[in-house]
Design a protein around this motif. Structure first.
Motif, mmCIF file in Angstrom:
data_model
loop_
_atom_site.group_PDB
_atom_site.id
_atom_site.type_symbol
_atom_site.label_atom_id
_atom_site.label_comp_id
_atom_site.label_asym_id
_atom_site.label_seq_id
_atom_site.Cartn_x
_atom_site.Cartn_y
_atom_site.Cartn_z
ATOM 1 N N ASP A 264 0.824 -1.140 0.131
ATOM 2 C CA ASP A 264 0.141 -0.012 0.035
ATOM 3 C C ASP A 264 0.799 1.485 -0.055
ATOM 4 N N GLU A 265 2.263 0.944 0.618
ATOM 5 C CA GLU A 265 2.967 2.197 0.760
ATOM 6 C C GLU A 265 3.514 2.626 -0.821
ATOM 7 N N VAL A 266 3.934 1.492 -1.400
ATOM 8 C CA VAL A 266 4.367 1.637 -2.825
ATOM 9 C C VAL A 266 3.500 2.051 -3.833
ATOM 10 N N LEU A 267 2.149 1.734 -3.572
ATOM 11 C CA LEU A 267 0.903 1.921 -4.593
ATOM 12 C C LEU A 267 0.812 3.458 -4.033
ATOM 13 N N ASN A 268 0.917 3.919 -2.973
ATOM 14 C CA ASN A 268 0.573 5.546 -2.625
ATOM 15 C C ASN A 268 1.685 6.172 -3.298
ATOM 16 N N GLU A 269 3.072 5.716 -3.358
ATOM 17 C CA GLU A 269 4.089 6.525 -4.123
ATOM 18 C C GLU A 269 4.003 6.536 -5.518
ATOM 19 N N LEU A 270 3.455 5.518 -6.032
ATOM 20 C CA LEU A 270 2.980 5.131 -7.563
ATOM 21 C C LEU A 270 2.039 6.641 -7.944
ATOM 22 N N LYS A 271 0.724 6.642 -6.934
ATOM 23 C CA LYS A 271 -0.005 7.621 -7.241
ATOM 24 C C LYS A 271 0.456 9.104 -7.127
ATOM 25 N N LYS A 272 1.222 9.359 -6.379
ATOM 26 C CA LYS A 272 2.103 10.613 -6.573
ATOM 27 C C LYS A 272 2.747 10.942 -7.630
ATOM 28 N N LEU A 273 3.481 9.943 -8.022
ATOM 29 C CA LEU A 273 4.325 9.822 -9.455
ATOM 30 C C LEU A 273 3.263 10.126 -10.808
ATOM 31 N N THR A 274 2.074 9.875 -10.809
ATOM 32 C CA THR A 274 1.332 9.741 -11.622
ATOM 33 C C THR A 274 0.083 10.849 -11.408
ATOM 34 N N ASN A 275 0.234 11.818 -10.268
ATOM 35 C CA ASN A 275 -0.490 12.720 -9.848
ATOM 36 C C ASN A 275 -2.068 12.303 -9.845
ATOM 37 N N THR A 276 -2.359 11.225 -8.807
ATOM 38 C CA THR A 276 -3.432 10.491 -8.737
ATOM 39 C C THR A 276 -3.763 10.704 -7.201
ATOM 40 N N ASP A 277 -4.817 11.185 -7.046
ATOM 41 C CA ASP A 277 -5.239 11.308 -5.544
ATOM 42 C C ASP A 277 -5.161 10.144 -4.719
ATOM 43 N N LEU A 278 -4.667 10.022 -3.624
ATOM 44 C CA LEU A 278 -4.413 8.987 -2.788
ATOM 45 C C LEU A 278 -5.783 8.248 -2.247
ATOM 46 N N ASP A 279 -6.835 8.942 -2.353
ATOM 47 C CA ASP A 279 -8.100 8.034 -2.087
ATOM 48 C C ASP A 279 -8.715 7.478 -3.269
ATOM 49 N N LYS A 280 -8.181 7.718 -4.573
ATOM 50 C CA LYS A 280 -8.667 7.021 -5.771
ATOM 51 C C LYS A 280 -7.702 5.807 -6.118
ATOM 52 N N ASN A 281 -8.224 4.948 -6.883
ATOM 53 C CA ASN A 281 -7.300 3.705 -7.582
ATOM 54 C C ASN A 281 -6.486 4.493 -8.482
ATOM 55 N N LEU A 282 -5.458 3.556 -8.453
ATOM 56 C CA LEU A 282 -4.059 3.980 -9.090
ATOM 57 C C LEU A 282 -4.590 3.252 -10.582
ATOM 58 N N LYS A 283 -4.432 4.018 -11.655
ATOM 59 C CA LYS A 283 -4.868 3.467 -12.981
ATOM 60 C C LYS A 283 -3.435 2.836 -13.746
ATOM 61 N N GLY A 284 -3.801 1.539 -13.997
ATOM 62 C CA GLY A 284 -2.751 0.654 -14.439
ATOM 63 C C GLY A 284 -3.314 -0.436 -15.453
ATOM 64 N N VAL A 285 -2.208 -0.934 -16.178
ATOM 65 C CA VAL A 285 -2.725 -1.654 -17.372
ATOM 66 C C VAL A 285 -1.738 -2.896 -17.086
ATOM 67 N N GLU A 286 -2.193 -4.195 -17.101
ATOM 68 C CA GLU A 286 -1.388 -5.413 -16.982
ATOM 69 C C GLU A 286 -0.701 -5.674 -18.448
ATOM 70 N N LEU A 287 0.579 -6.113 -18.248
ATOM 71 C CA LEU A 287 1.462 -6.395 -19.643
ATOM 72 C C LEU A 287 0.632 -7.253 -20.760
ATOM 73 N N PRO A 288 0.010 -8.317 -20.288
ATOM 74 C CA PRO A 288 -0.607 -9.084 -21.490
ATOM 75 C C PRO A 288 -1.726 -8.473 -22.011
ATOM 76 N N ALA A 289 -2.632 -7.540 -21.311
ATOM 77 C CA ALA A 289 -3.549 -6.800 -21.895
ATOM 78 C C ALA A 289 -2.975 -5.538 -22.597
ATOM 79 N N TYR A 290 -1.683 -5.005 -22.197
ATOM 80 C CA TYR A 290 -1.233 -4.071 -22.834
ATOM 81 C C TYR A 290 -0.921 -4.511 -24.223
#
Length: 590
Positions: A264-290
């Protein structure tokens, strides 16, 4: 008669029901496949990179992958081709802000990991971030993940950093108890594939070569980590040798990781790096889907389709026949080489070899097609994790050979095994044989008796002749004397780094380097990559996959942990009498 019609009706109804079920299954598979291709990559997304299955050279055409079908579930496998192209695409994709490398087993050879590592290093040129996090770091996964800007581990996680090992399983004791003698005919002091059947430990020559090539692989591993983490290589050797990293805190102390964090701490860091609000889900795409998303690969855009480079995948053990995506069939690969050679659109060929070898005859059949192709258009070999013995045989005629520093190659040698089961049959089972023959050697190869001196001499002559053909092919292809090839042959295994020094390969580089070389040699700049051989169609692939799943599932349930030994015995069965050019049974831990 009434009973007869009842059975007929029941059968017809059963068939109809099965057909309806299969129809729904097919529709479900098609719908699932279609939905995979509809993935939309949102702005400020992170590409999630995780490897939990084996990594084949190219993505299998498996319609059942990822589905729970008839009780047999299977994870999706993503091929190295799609992994590399996806990372390359993400580098310039404005929707992707960075890469998140997470829990992986990375069940792949060191050279395969190197290909992915190289792609990640190239991705960093975009100035986008790479963050790695895992609860468990195997050495193989860490080697790839160490290129990240930040490497995190769970505070209670596991971090492996202890060096590399190589282990051989020996069967001589078991064969002795069964009353079976493995009659060995070979050429090559270092050709150790046969040792498990007539020795109970490594020969001095084999120990020497394994020590040398494992040391080279380890040196490459330490060098890569040293460059990424900016830690002196000698210091890394001491850390591993003394097992100084026993807990995550030790990994942090010796600067192998950047922090101890929960996910959860790493995900929060990723949210900061992507300018995502901490109370929202991180936007991500899995490698196979991408990899399957529309526009995930721009290789086919704005290219001249009349200028093609054929990428021919030769992966797995080499045998006669058709083979498949996981095994090299001489008929299938030869046909692919001929098709590429005869196509006016194909201007150059890249032969991607990832093989420990196999049948020397099948290897020679493929070598012939490589030689013919070389006469009319450039052909470049790109070596994967293994390109040894027969794998090197099919490579040596190419214009140029690229290998990774940690590719395992060489092993120029030939052998054959013929079991003598007389003691088992006569003494233990009480079975005897008698018969007549029209010629002295009519029963040559009979496993119910030992070879005579004359028969052994005949077989040895055949193996010697095969070795002479092998070394001559290498000498011609590498423009060296046959006497010199014999000095570096003898079945000895080399890493790509070592092979470059002795002239078995031309350059150290990855797949993209080989493709660039092929394009340059063909004098083309705008080209389209075309994959060969053609993969199985939808229904054929589905039918074969269902059969394979059922068979494998039943065997694994019946044999349990002994399933691995079953596979080894299957390989041994194919080696009997037929001259072989293959690597030994070696389990490498890294």
């Amino acid at each position: 008669m009434k009973q007869f019609f009842k059975f007929v009706l029941a059968t017809v109804v059963g068939i109809v029901i099965v057909c309806i079920i299969m129809l729904f299954v097919v529709i479900g598979i098609i719908a699932a496949a279609a939905s995979d291709g509809d993935v939309k990559v949102e702005d400020n997304s992170v590409l999630n990179v995780s490897f939990k299955t084996n990594i084949p050279e190219r993505t299998p055409n498996n319609p059942l992958a990822g589905l729970d079908f008839l009780g047999f579930s299977d994870d999706k496998q993503l091929g190295l081709n799609d992994i590399l192209s996806s990372i390359k695409k993400a580098k310039t994709d404005d929707h992707i802000k960075g890469i998140f490398i997470t829990d992986s087993y990375l069940m792949a050879g060191q050279a395969t990991a190197q290909e992915i590592r190289d792609a990640l290093i190239d991705f960093k040129k975009s100035k986008k971030f790479i963050i790695a996090y895992s609860e468990v770091y195997t050495q193989g996964f860490y080697y790839m993940a160490s290129v990240a800007d930040k490497v995190y581990i769970n505070p209670k996680g596991i971090f492996e950093f202890a060096g590399m090992s190589s282990q051989v399983t020996f069967f001589k004791g078991a064969l002795d108890k069964l009353g079976i003698e493995a009659q060995i005919i070979k050429v090559g002091t270092y050709k150790s594939a046969v040792e498990p059947f007539f020795l109970d430990k490594m020969s001095d020559a084999n120990r020497q070569q394994v020590t040398a090539y494992l040391g080279s692989l380890y040196n490459q591993f330490l060098g890569g980590v040293s460059a990424s983490r900016k830690i002196n290589k000698d210091s890394l050797y001491v850390i591993a040798d003394q097992l100084k990293v026993r807990y995550p805190a030790d990994a942090l102390k010796y600067k192998l990781v950047d922090g101890l964090k929960y996910k959860d701490e790493v995900l929060n860091e990723l949210k900061k790096l992507t300018n995502t609000d901490l109370d929202k889900n991180l936007k991500g795409v899995e490698l196979p889907a991408y990899a399957k998303s529309s526009g995930a690969d721009d290789n086919d855009k704005d290219v001249d389709s009349s200028n093609q480079i054929a990428m021919i995948y030769a992966s797995g053990e080499i045998n006669g026949g058709e083979g498949d995506d996981n095994s090299i069939g001489s008929d299938r690969i030869s046909a692919a080489l001929r098709k590429a050679r005869l196509s006016d659109k194909v201007k150059a060929v890249v032969l991607r070899v990832n093989s420990p070898g196999g049948s020397s005859l099948a290897s020679d059949v493929i070598w012939r097609e490589v030689s013919l192709t070389k006469k009319v258009k450039p052909i470049i070999v790109s070596m994967g994790a293994y390109a040894a013995s027969g794998g090197y045989y099919i490579s040596c005629a190419a214009d140029s050979i690229f290998a990774q520093p940690n590719t395992v190659t060489g092993s120029i040698g030939i052998f054959a095994i013929l079991p003598n089961m007389q003691k088992l049959l006569n003494d233990k089972l009480g079975i005897t044989f008698d018969g007549v023959k029209t010629g002295k050697y009519a029963d040559l190869g009979d496993v119910s008796r030992p070879l005579t001196a004359d028969e052994r001499a005949i077989l040895q002559d055949q193996i010697n002749n095969g070795y002479d053909d092998f070394t001559k092919a290498v000498a011609d292809g590498r423009k060296k004397s046959q006497a010199y090839i014999n000095t570096i042959g003898q079945g000895r295994v080399w890493t790509g780094e070592q092979a470059l020094k002795i002239g078995l390969v031309d350059r150290l580089g990855n797949i993209n380097d080989a493709i660039a070389s092929a394009a340059k040699k063909a004098k083309i700049k705008n080209y389209k990559l075309v994959a060969y051989p053609e993969q199985k169609g939808f229904f054929k692939s589905m039918s074969d996959d269902v059969q394979t799943r059922i068979k494998t599932n039943l065997l694994q349930k019946e044999l349990g942990t002994n399933y691995a030994y079953y596979n080894q015995l299957k390989t041994l069965q194919g080696m009997i009498r037929v001259p072989q050019a293959r690597l030994p049974f070696v389990a490498e831990h890294w």
